[in-house]
Design a protein around this motif. Sequence first.
Motif, short mmCIF file in Angstrom:
data_model
loop_
_atom_site.label_atom_id
_atom_site.label_comp_id
_atom_site.label_asym_id
_atom_site.label_seq_id
_atom_site.Cartn_x
_atom_site.Cartn_y
_atom_site.Cartn_z
N LEU B 76 0.84 -1.21 0.00
CA LEU B 76 0.00 0.00 0.00
C LEU B 76 0.87 1.25 0.00
N ASP B 77 2.05 1.19 0.65
CA ASP B 77 3.00 2.31 0.60
C ASP B 77 3.40 2.59 -0.84
N GLN B 78 3.67 1.49 -1.57
CA GLN B 78 4.10 1.66 -2.96
C GLN B 78 2.99 2.28 -3.80
N PHE B 79 1.75 1.85 -3.55
CA PHE B 79 0.62 2.47 -4.27
C PHE B 79 0.57 3.96 -3.98
N ALA B 80 0.71 4.31 -2.70
CA ALA B 80 0.60 5.72 -2.30
C ALA B 80 1.74 6.53 -2.88
N ALA B 87 -8.77 5.40 -2.20
CA ALA B 87 -10.18 5.02 -2.39
C ALA B 87 -10.32 4.12 -3.61
N ALA B 88 -9.55 4.42 -4.66
CA ALA B 88 -9.59 3.57 -5.86
C ALA B 88 -9.02 2.19 -5.55
N VAL B 89 -7.94 2.17 -4.76
CA VAL B 89 -7.36 0.88 -4.36
C VAL B 89 -8.39 0.07 -3.57
N ALA B 90 -9.07 0.75 -2.64
CA ALA B 90 -10.09 0.06 -1.83
C ALA B 90 -11.24 -0.42 -2.70
N ALA B 91 -11.65 0.40 -3.68
CA ALA B 91 -12.73 -0.01 -4.58
C ALA B 91 -12.32 -1.25 -5.36
N ALA B 92 -11.06 -1.29 -5.81
CA ALA B 92 -10.57 -2.47 -6.54
C ALA B 92 -10.61 -3.70 -5.64
N LYS B 93 -10.27 -3.50 -4.36
CA LYS B 93 -10.29 -4.62 -3.42
C LYS B 93 -11.72 -5.13 -3.22
N ILE B 94 -12.68 -4.20 -3.19
CA ILE B 94 -14.08 -4.60 -3.01
C ILE B 94 -14.54 -5.43 -4.21
N VAL B 95 -14.24 -4.94 -5.41
CA VAL B 95 -14.63 -5.68 -6.62
C VAL B 95 -13.99 -7.06 -6.62
N LEU B 194 -25.83 2.23 -0.78
CA LEU B 194 -25.28 3.19 0.18
C LEU B 194 -23.94 2.68 0.74
N ILE B 195 -23.94 1.41 1.14
CA ILE B 195 -22.73 0.84 1.74
C ILE B 195 -21.61 0.76 0.72
N VAL B 196 -21.92 0.31 -0.50
CA VAL B 196 -20.89 0.17 -1.54
C VAL B 196 -20.31 1.54 -1.89
N ALA B 197 -21.16 2.58 -1.90
CA ALA B 197 -20.68 3.92 -2.26
C ALA B 197 -19.79 4.50 -1.17
N GLY B 198 -20.11 4.22 0.10
CA GLY B 198 -19.36 4.83 1.18
C GLY B 198 -18.10 4.08 1.58
N ALA B 203 -12.59 2.92 3.95
CA ALA B 203 -11.41 2.07 3.89
C ALA B 203 -10.16 2.89 3.60
N ALA B 204 -10.28 3.86 2.68
CA ALA B 204 -9.12 4.68 2.32
C ALA B 204 -8.63 5.49 3.52
N ALA B 205 -9.56 6.07 4.28
CA ALA B 205 -9.17 6.84 5.46
C ALA B 205 -8.49 5.93 6.48
N ALA B 206 -9.02 4.71 6.65
CA ALA B 206 -8.43 3.78 7.60
C ALA B 206 -7.03 3.36 7.16
N ILE B 207 -6.86 3.12 5.86
CA ILE B 207 -5.54 2.72 5.34
C ILE B 207 -4.54 3.84 5.56
N ARG B 208 -4.97 5.08 5.25
CA ARG B 208 -4.08 6.25 5.43
C ARG B 208 -3.65 6.36 6.90
#
Lengths: 175, 212
Positions: B76-80, B87-95, B194-198, B203-208
């Motif tokens: 995740l450090d490397q992504f950042a 948020a995009a990384v988290a969305a990819a993880k959800i998919v 609602l859940i999928v959108a939020g 997740a992104a805030a938690a990862i940060r």
Amino acid sequence: MLFEQRSFALAAGDALLVTGANGTGKSSLIRVAAGLLAPVAGHVTVEGQRALLAEAAALDAERAVAAALGFWARLDARPAPDARVAAALDALDLAALADVPVRLLSTGQRRRVGLARVVASEADIWLLDEPANGLDTAAVARLEALIAVQRARGGVVLVATHQPLALAGAQEIRL
Amino acid sequence: MIALILRDMRRAYASGGATLIVAFFLLVAILFPFAIGPDQKLLMRIGGGVIWAAALLAALLPVERLVAPDLDSGTLDQFAARGMSMAAVAAAKIVAHWLAFAPPLMAATIAAAGLLDLSGETLLTVEIGLVLGTPALAALAVATGALVAGLRGAGAIAGLVMLPLAIPLLIFGAGAIEGGGVGGLKLLAATSLLIVAGAPFVAAAAIRAGME
């Protein structure tokens, strides 16, 4: 507070060596420069793509070296990821290990694969945290040569290290 | 983005995660008839709810493996450092998590419906409900995985965090079977959306926060 009142600017072709004892904040400085850590005060201005070599390898242990690097090269938004990976593996004398799973590599080899990712990214700015850790003398010489090449092509290199590295004309900060 | 999804899916299948989820789901569905006894009418009536509860527990199973390994390995450090949006990384993880667990789970639901003697009509409602509800389960799992990454006893805490948030899905999903019909499915879809959108932003805030 690890450090304060530190300021530096690096132009194309410049290198900065950050030295200091353990725990003085060398890695933190690199993480601030990489945008992973927000400084309490001050700011970082960056022009160009950054490539980071951190302590953690960030490679999928079960994949082969070339495949693990290929994943990262494809994220770079630059053409020909496979060719870039092959060239980087050659530059770090890793071509023979291309098909070996990452989990079988030694510490020094893993470090070199991490460096290969930085080289393959063709990023303008290299942020290297203890790049010489675990490297033998031949690999350290290769690392110094690669840094020289990066600077010659107009790149910027920021190195945090406690080991001596020969970087001609590099700025130095002691923390 | 697609490279991220493929990587996470490969990891999910390679670690046996997807197979484990299906096996766990079927096992829970099998346990209920044993616990309740061979009362066919009762089983038919509670069957849909059992499948929903089992799906919820199965989605919770891999939570610890969704985000924490990438945080530990520096991925995740490397992504950042590349300037990628978390948020995009988290969305990819959800998919990726949805693709890894939902289709096998929906296939296993057919077998579970047989065990619980559900009618074809009920099975159809359950499957439609799962199509609508499982994306939210995947989103909750990734957001929870990001929140508990790096904590001691992360698995137990993950259950405490995720299960209460999934209660609306359970109510509407099971309610659609018990006479709620299309209205229940619509409410399920709304909650899920609602859940999928939020979730990617949570997740992104938690990862940060976990990186610092």
